[in-house]
Enzyme design. Structure first.
Site, mmCIF file in Angstrom:
data_model
loop_
_atom_site.group_PDB
_atom_site.id
_atom_site.type_symbol
_atom_site.label_atom_id
_atom_site.label_comp_id
_atom_site.label_asym_id
_atom_site.label_seq_id
_atom_site.Cartn_x
_atom_site.Cartn_y
_atom_site.Cartn_z
ATOM 1 N N TYR A 75 61.401 -23.715 -33.386
ATOM 2 C CA TYR A 75 61.501 -25.062 -33.974
ATOM 3 C C TYR A 75 62.917 -25.632 -33.862
ATOM 4 C CZ TYR A 75 56.993 -24.413 -36.482
ATOM 5 O OH TYR A 75 55.679 -24.220 -36.809
ATOM 6 N N GLY A 90 51.185 -22.512 -42.696
ATOM 7 C CA GLY A 90 50.367 -21.523 -43.398
ATOM 8 C C GLY A 90 51.185 -20.256 -43.585
ATOM 9 N N ASP A 91 50.819 -19.420 -44.549
ATOM 10 C CA ASP A 91 51.662 -18.235 -44.805
ATOM 11 C C ASP A 91 51.337 -17.065 -43.873
ATOM 12 O OD1 ASP A 91 49.263 -17.415 -45.769
ATOM 13 O OD2 ASP A 91 49.957 -16.927 -47.802
ATOM 14 N N ASP A 92 50.464 -17.317 -42.893
ATOM 15 C CA ASP A 92 50.058 -16.232 -41.992
ATOM 16 C C ASP A 92 51.178 -15.786 -41.055
ATOM 17 O OD1 ASP A 92 49.616 -18.906 -41.099
ATOM 18 O OD2 ASP A 92 48.646 -18.114 -39.295
ATOM 19 N N THR A 122 44.025 -20.218 -44.777
ATOM 20 C CA THR A 122 42.594 -20.156 -45.094
ATOM 21 C C THR A 122 41.844 -19.472 -43.963
ATOM 22 O OG1 THR A 122 42.729 -22.477 -44.468
ATOM 23 C CG2 THR A 122 42.064 -21.995 -46.745
ATOM 24 N N ASP A 204 43.067 4.246 -0.424
ATOM 25 C CA ASP A 204 43.087 2.784 -0.282
ATOM 26 C C ASP A 204 42.913 2.408 1.188
ATOM 27 O OD1 ASP A 204 43.553 0.083 -0.644
ATOM 28 O OD2 ASP A 204 45.728 0.293 -0.855
#
Ligand code: SPV
Ligand code: MG
Length: 433
Positions: A75, A90-92, A122, A204
């Protein structure tokens, strides 16, 4: 009125977001920062909606007064520029990968007396389901196929990692790290012939046939959503290639890379120590042309791989081939080398870019592994493929575990080398019905 800043990444707006917006609007005038596609991609997933559509949705939500782009996960720039009185979140993000971003926000706000207001996150089963649906959407062949082309428009250099099974696909899909406030993920998967063969205990040499390679791709596709680049070896006979390329396109692969060798193919990292034959420019151009003509969409990419440096034929030969392959319709050029010194790769890229500024360039830095993505980007490289590192790191760990159990006649000593069952559950969550 207080100035409030809230940042959003998502293209699905659900009740949880509305809750935050309502609470933020009660605190003052809300500016919503919308993370750009590149930022969302760096730590989350490709947004299903375009940035412009996401802006339009945000602008029409009650309670939001302004919408601005947030160009970094950090930020810092927004806070320094706008000095909001309050940042809402949010507090997550108190735990997990976003924790350092949160700590930086707190420190930046403290510089001038701003405040961070957090609301309980939430969590609802329904929101989880919505998010899973978005990822499922991205994994549908018609949406997955074009993802590599759209990534190349968003990012200068795309970062691809090898996957050879469902579980390695999940590791490529989900691994994310944070460094210096920036997040990093892989952008897609490389289904390597070396690693697909190795996982099956086979050499291979184009022995593992296309039907089996498609099974591996299907295993990866079932559990992931990121674009897939297939190592198509030599492409085989033109008569077979035109069928196989259609299958790749239909099942949602984003690109195939075919190499200009012919006869019994050996792995390039053996170089001239084994007998390998390069195809003629005419034949290989005919293969590219036929492959492109067989395609149904403009999304799928056919990338031509040049083995001149591997076979010590020189840069001039590599460049001559590159321009011929582009003219024949190749959507990209992969240049390979097995030298530790990246000099010849850099010289090729620079000379190629002098004449062609648009065709995507691909490198596989297994030998020249000290070169960073930024150094490749500076030379006009668009796709960096880490072609075999999960295979080469995984199997030694398994071998060591097997030896440890044999030595101790029990599993206790091997336990500290093992992933916990809860980590497995995190990687492979069971779907709740
Ligand atoms: C592979 O991963 O199978 C490749 C790249 O073709 S290399 O092994 O370097 O040839
Ligand atoms: Mg290969």
């Amino acid at each position: 009125m207080k100035q409030v800043y809230v940042s959003f990444a998502s293209d699905i707006i659900h009740g949880g977001h509305m809750n935050i917006i309502k609470k933020a609007a009660a605190l003052g005038e809300v500016t919503a920062g919308l993370m750009t596609d590149e930022v969302v991609l760096s730590y989350f997933r490709r947004p299903v909606l375009s940035f412009e559509s996401r802006v339009e949705i945000m602008e029409n939500i009650k309670g939001i007064s302004h919408v601005i782009p947030q160009k970094t996960l950090s930020y810092r720039d927004v806070i320094r520029e706008r000095k909001p009185d309050i940042v809402v979140h949010g507090d997550d993000w108190k735990t997990g990968m976003m924790k350092p971003i949160r700590e930086e926000v707190i420190a930046l706000l403290a510089e001038y007396g701003g405040e961070l207001v957090e609301y309980p996150y939430t969590y609802k089963e329904e929101y989880d389901r919505l998010e899973r649906k978005q990822i499922e959407q991205l994994s549908i062949p018609d949406l997955r196929r074009g993802q590599l082309r759209s990534l190349l428009k968003i990012k200068k250099t795309v970062r691809i990692m090898e996957a050879h099974s469902g579980i390695t696909g999940l590791i490529v899909e989900k691994t994310c790290v944070l460094k210096d406030q920036k997040a990093y993920q892989f952008d897609g998967m490389w289904v390597s012939s070396l690693c697909d063969s190795t996982a099956k205990g086979k050499p291979d040499i184009e022995l593992v046939d296309m039907t089996s390679r498609f099974r591996t791709i299907d295993d990866i596709m079932e559990v992931t959503s990121k674009p897939i680049i297939l190592d198509g070896d030599t492409g085989g006979l033109i008569e077979h290639f035109v069928y196989n390329i259609r299958t790749m396109e239909r099942i949602g692969v984003s690109a195939v890379i075919i190499e200009d060798k012919t006869g019994l193919k050996k792995n390039s990292l053996f170089g001239v120590e084994v007998e390998q034959t390069q195809d003629t420019i005419e034949n290989f151009c005919a293969k590219i042309h036929a492959g492109k003509a067989a395609l149904q969409t403009n999304e799928f990419m056919l990338i031509a791989r040049i083995e001149s440096l591997i076979l010590e034929k020189g840069i001039e030969d590599a460049l001559r081939r590159a321009f011929a392959y582009v003219k024949a319709g190749a959507d990209g050029i992969m240049i390979h080398s097995r030298k530790k010194d990246p000099g010849e790769i850099f010289e090729f890229c620079e000379k190629f870019r002098e004449k062609d500024q648009t065709t995507p360039l691909v490198v596989v830095p297994t030998s020249f592994h000290a070169v960073t993505e930024e150094e490749f980007e500076a030379r006009g490289v668009n796709i960096v493929i880490y072609a075999n590192q999960l295979t080469r790191s995984g199997f030694p760990a398994m071998k060591k575990t097997a030896e440890t159990i044999l030595l101790h006649h029990r599993a206790k000593e091997a336990d500290e080398m093992c992933m916990s069952i809860s980590e497995i559950l995190q990687l492979i969550p069971e779907e709740k019905m």
